[in-house]
Design an enzyme around this catalytic site. Structure first.
Site, mmCIF file in Angstrom:
data_model
loop_
_atom_site.group_PDB
_atom_site.id
_atom_site.type_symbol
_atom_site.label_atom_id
_atom_site.label_comp_id
_atom_site.label_asym_id
_atom_site.label_seq_id
_atom_site.Cartn_x
_atom_site.Cartn_y
_atom_site.Cartn_z
ATOM 1 N N SER A 49 0.839 -1.192 0.000
ATOM 2 C CA SER A 49 0.000 0.000 0.000
ATOM 3 C C SER A 49 0.880 1.251 0.000
ATOM 4 O O SER A 49 1.706 1.434 -0.881
ATOM 5 C CB SER A 49 -0.961 -0.050 1.187
ATOM 6 O OG SER A 49 -2.031 0.834 1.016
ATOM 7 N N ASP A 188 -5.581 -3.501 -2.774
ATOM 8 C CA ASP A 188 -4.639 -3.218 -1.682
ATOM 9 C C ASP A 188 -4.047 -4.499 -1.084
ATOM 10 O O ASP A 188 -4.760 -5.447 -0.749
ATOM 11 C CB ASP A 188 -5.366 -2.435 -0.593
ATOM 12 C CG ASP A 188 -4.421 -1.770 0.381
ATOM 13 O OD1 ASP A 188 -3.700 -2.494 1.099
ATOM 14 O OD2 ASP A 188 -4.393 -0.526 0.432
#
Length: 317
Positions: A49, A188
């Protein structure tokens, strides 16, 4: 192996595992800066991320050359925040509350009808940072972790367009649409490896320093959407605790002021938190590298069994 190589064993490889946490992830910049200024080379970069964005940017070339870090530290966000940050004790205006309600409705509606609408336009930033390069162009091994929705598995990306790979690793559902990357539908990476300790190992690190900038999953829950988000966060934290046991050192920067996930306007405070944590860890990192032999094995400190040390010890800043 030549005689020269036998007399000069390989230097232990230091890997950083940079975790997700939104704007709090700018602390990774401070940690990296502190280690490099102390003369500690970084040999492997793994990120998830926001950690993926920082890992890719540094592995492909110091982003300070583009002036991005200067802009951040001067308080000028390089990406727009959808709403002004709220600080402890500060009352939201009626207009801000209305904007939050409208944004929530927009998020839910756009995600029910399709993949959602990005709340932040980060691709220009990623393109500027990576200069159009690919992950394999980096002079050191770099990889980012994403979640493969269709295969139902973790994806470690080490090749391909660097900006797009970083975007895939940071594509948090409800905030960003999934990313098509090399034929895979990715979101993600925090769902599968919030702090990519194992990724750093797979990329060849002998000593892994993990940087955890995530928030604790605690506090008041007011509705069903918040309950769903909190439940996912709790599951992620439990998984992350197990992963961090495989790191040699865990840094958890302490923030002097609150930095929320989408509070990109406060990047300077996050960078400062990382810089403090990195400086405090320098001697511990040096000690870990001295005890490593360049093959992934570490000597146990006096009083500790080698089996326990080889599993990796966990410390916090």
């Amino acid at each position: 192996m030549t005689g020269a190589q036998e007399s000069h064993p390989a230097r232990p490889r230091l890997g950083l595992a940079l975790g997700g946490g939104g704007a709090r992830g700018f602390a990774h910049i401070g940690v990296i800066r502190a280690l490099l200024r102390a003369g500690i080379p970084i040999d492997v970069m793994a990120g998830t991320s926001m950690g993926a964005i920082v890992a890719v940017a540094f592995a492909l070339g110091d982003p300070e050359r583009s002036g991005i870090i200067d802009r951040l530290e001067q308080g000028h966000p390089v990406v727009g925040t959808p709403l002004p940050p709220r600080y402890p004790g500060e009352q939201e205006s009626l207009m801000t509350r209305v904007r939050r309600l409208v944004m929530t409705e927009r998020i839910l509606t756009s995600n029910i009808r399709g993949w959602g609408t990005p709340l932040l336009d980060v691709m220009p930033l990623l393109t500027e940072m990576t200069r159009g390069l690919r992950l394999e162009d980096a002079p050191i091994p770099v990889g980012v972790v994403a979640t493969d929705l269709e295969r139902g598995e973790r994806a470690l990306l080490t090749r391909g367009d660097a900006a797009l790979a970083a975007m895939a690793s940071a594509a948090l559902p409800l905030v960003f649409p999934p990313v098509r990357f090399e034929g895979r539908l990715l979101v993600d990476g925090g769902f599968v490896e919030l702090v990519p300790v194992m990724a750093a190992r797979e990329l060849g690190a002998d000593v892994v320093v993990a940087v955890d900038v995530s928030n604790e999953a605690t506090g008041t829950v007011k509705n069903g959407l918040e309950a769903l988000i909190r439940a996912a966060a709790i599951a992620s934290r439990q998984h992350t605790r197990m992963l961090l046991r495989r790191a040699d050192l865990v840094l958890r920067p302490e923030f002097a002021v609150p930095v929320d996930t989408l509070d990109f306007g406060r990047a300077r405070y996050a960078i400062e938190a990382g810089l403090r944590a990195g400086r405090e860890a320098v001697e511990r990192v040096r000690d870990l590298l001295e005890r490593a032999d360049g093959t992934g094995r570490r000597e146990a400190p006096p009083g500790e069994s080698s089996s326990a040390w080889e599993r990796g010890s966990t410390s916090s800043s």
